[in-house]
Write a protein that holds these residues in place. Structure first.
Motif, PDB file in Angstrom:
ATOM      1  N   THR A 159      55.785  28.030  21.497  1.00  0.00           N
ATOM      2  CA  THR A 159      55.957  26.797  22.231  1.00  0.00           C
ATOM      3  C   THR A 159      55.558  25.732  21.105  1.00  0.00           C
ATOM      4  O   THR A 159      55.407  26.108  20.105  1.00  0.00           O
ATOM      5  N   ALA A 160      55.767  24.289  21.393  1.00  0.00           N
ATOM      6  CA  ALA A 160      55.352  23.557  20.367  1.00  0.00           C
ATOM      7  C   ALA A 160      53.917  23.318  19.818  1.00  0.00           C
ATOM      8  O   ALA A 160      53.658  23.106  18.717  1.00  0.00           O
ATOM      9  N   VAL A 161      53.019  23.884  20.669  1.00  0.00           N
ATOM     10  CA  VAL A 161      51.672  24.364  20.360  1.00  0.00           C
ATOM     11  C   VAL A 161      51.669  25.335  19.261  1.00  0.00           C
ATOM     12  O   VAL A 161      50.908  25.057  18.111  1.00  0.00           O
ATOM     13  N   ASP A 162      52.466  26.348  19.361  1.00  0.00           N
ATOM     14  CA  ASP A 162      52.586  27.335  18.216  1.00  0.00           C
ATOM     15  C   ASP A 162      53.310  26.894  17.154  1.00  0.00           C
ATOM     16  O   ASP A 162      52.755  27.293  15.922  1.00  0.00           O
ATOM     17  N   ILE A 163      54.187  25.974  17.046  1.00  0.00           N
ATOM     18  CA  ILE A 163      54.800  25.409  15.939  1.00  0.00           C
ATOM     19  C   ILE A 163      53.749  24.627  15.293  1.00  0.00           C
ATOM     20  O   ILE A 163      53.861  24.727  13.906  1.00  0.00           O
ATOM     21  N   ILE A 164      53.228  23.713  15.828  1.00  0.00           N
ATOM     22  CA  ILE A 164      52.187  22.878  15.191  1.00  0.00           C
ATOM     23  C   ILE A 164      50.936  23.657  14.648  1.00  0.00           C
ATOM     24  O   ILE A 164      50.612  23.296  13.478  1.00  0.00           O
TER      25      ILE A 164
END
Length: 296
Positions: A122-127
């Motif tokens: 997810t976006a959280v994982d990317i961040i």
């Protein structure tokens, strides 16, 4: 003669000890080993792959490598002669960076997500992966700061043979950090048909053991100081040439595990480094002194 003996005794008593005052860093490094043991047990029963991207074998090797690195930093940090405040800042940057790295590498792989270059997260994982890259740069910066500090140290300084080994070791660590930045730019650890930058990255960091250990052993050997210095220089230069040849082979996009010119040269120079370490051990054994006596 009596004054000379007393002076030497006082110098020995004042000599900075490895690991002195760095209990927190040692504990942080030990956490990496504990995590690796737990992951090894998991791999034995469940295997390393967790879909869609996770590979806990990477977490096993990463945590062990960071653990060894941090314990090595704990060994040499007392020799920097940094002030109490600066040393505390450096220590806590290493600790916090390591703890974040342990967490993201382990948790993400067990979730089946690549901790650095996820395509499934997810976006959280990317961040989280981007922060991981920033933390890696923090470790690079800290290594550069320590390297510059050791190279700028002026004589007289305590334990000069160890300082020589440490200086070479940090040159190798800088090469490892360049390899780390290389992987960030590639967004991968593989290059060409068979090149794997992680090999160069890992071996570069191991100089903090392979170059400091022979220096520590020779420090205790009962031979001429000039011979000790030559052996440390020979060992360290051999290691640096080995790293250079591994880097060239990797840059060519070829595996270092093939019997071609550069891997063979790298292996030969590594054997030179190992041979000098063994020779230092033999010298101590001939003196009939316990090798681990007064380790700290």
């Amino acid at each position: 003669m009596l004054k000379y003996i007393k002076a030497n005794r006082n110098e020995a008593e004042l000599s900075v000890k490895l690991f002195e005052g760095e209990r927190s860093l040692v504990i942080t490094g030990t956490i990496g080993f504990i995590l690796s043991v737990g992951i090894a047990i998991y791999i034995f029963f469940q295997g390393p792959i967790i879909s869609p991207e996770g590979n806990v074998r990477d977490a096993f090797s990463f945590n062990a490598a960071i653990g060894i690195f941090i314990i090595s930093i704990a060994a040499v940090l007392p020799l920097t002669k940094l002030g109490t405040g600066k040393r505390k800042v450096v220590r806590w940057f290493f600790i916090l960076s390591s703890l974040y790295s342990y967490t993201i590498e382990t948790v993400q792989n067990f979730r089946g997500i690549s901790p650095r270059f996820t395509r499934e997260g997810t976006a959280v994982d990317i961040i989280a992966g981007m922060i991981f890259g920033v933390v890696s740069l923090v470790l690079v910066t800290l290594a550069i700061i320590l390297a510059l500090h050791f190279f700028r140290m002026k004589k007289p300084y305590e334990r000069p043979l160890l300082i020589i080994g440490i200086r070479y070791a940090f040159l190798s660590v800088l090469a490892a950090n360049v390899a780390g930045i290389w992987m960030i730019l590639l967004q991968d650890r593989l290059t060409g048909d068979g090149g794997n930058v992680i090999v160069l990255h890992g071996l570069g960091f191991h100089a903090l053991q392979t170059l400091i250990v022979p220096a520590w052993l020779l420090e205790k050997a009962n031979v001429k100081e000039s011979l000790k210095k030559r052996l440390i220089h020979f060992s360290s230069i051999a290691w640096m040439l080995s790293i250079l040849f591994i880097g060239i082979q990797t840059a060519m996009g070829r595996t270092v595990f093939e019997l071609t010119t550069f891997p063979i040269l790298a292996c030969l120079f590594t054997l030179v480094c190992l041979g000098i370490t063994i020779a230092a051990c033999v010298l101590l054994i001939k003196q009939r002194e316990p090798i681990y006596q007064r380790f700290f």
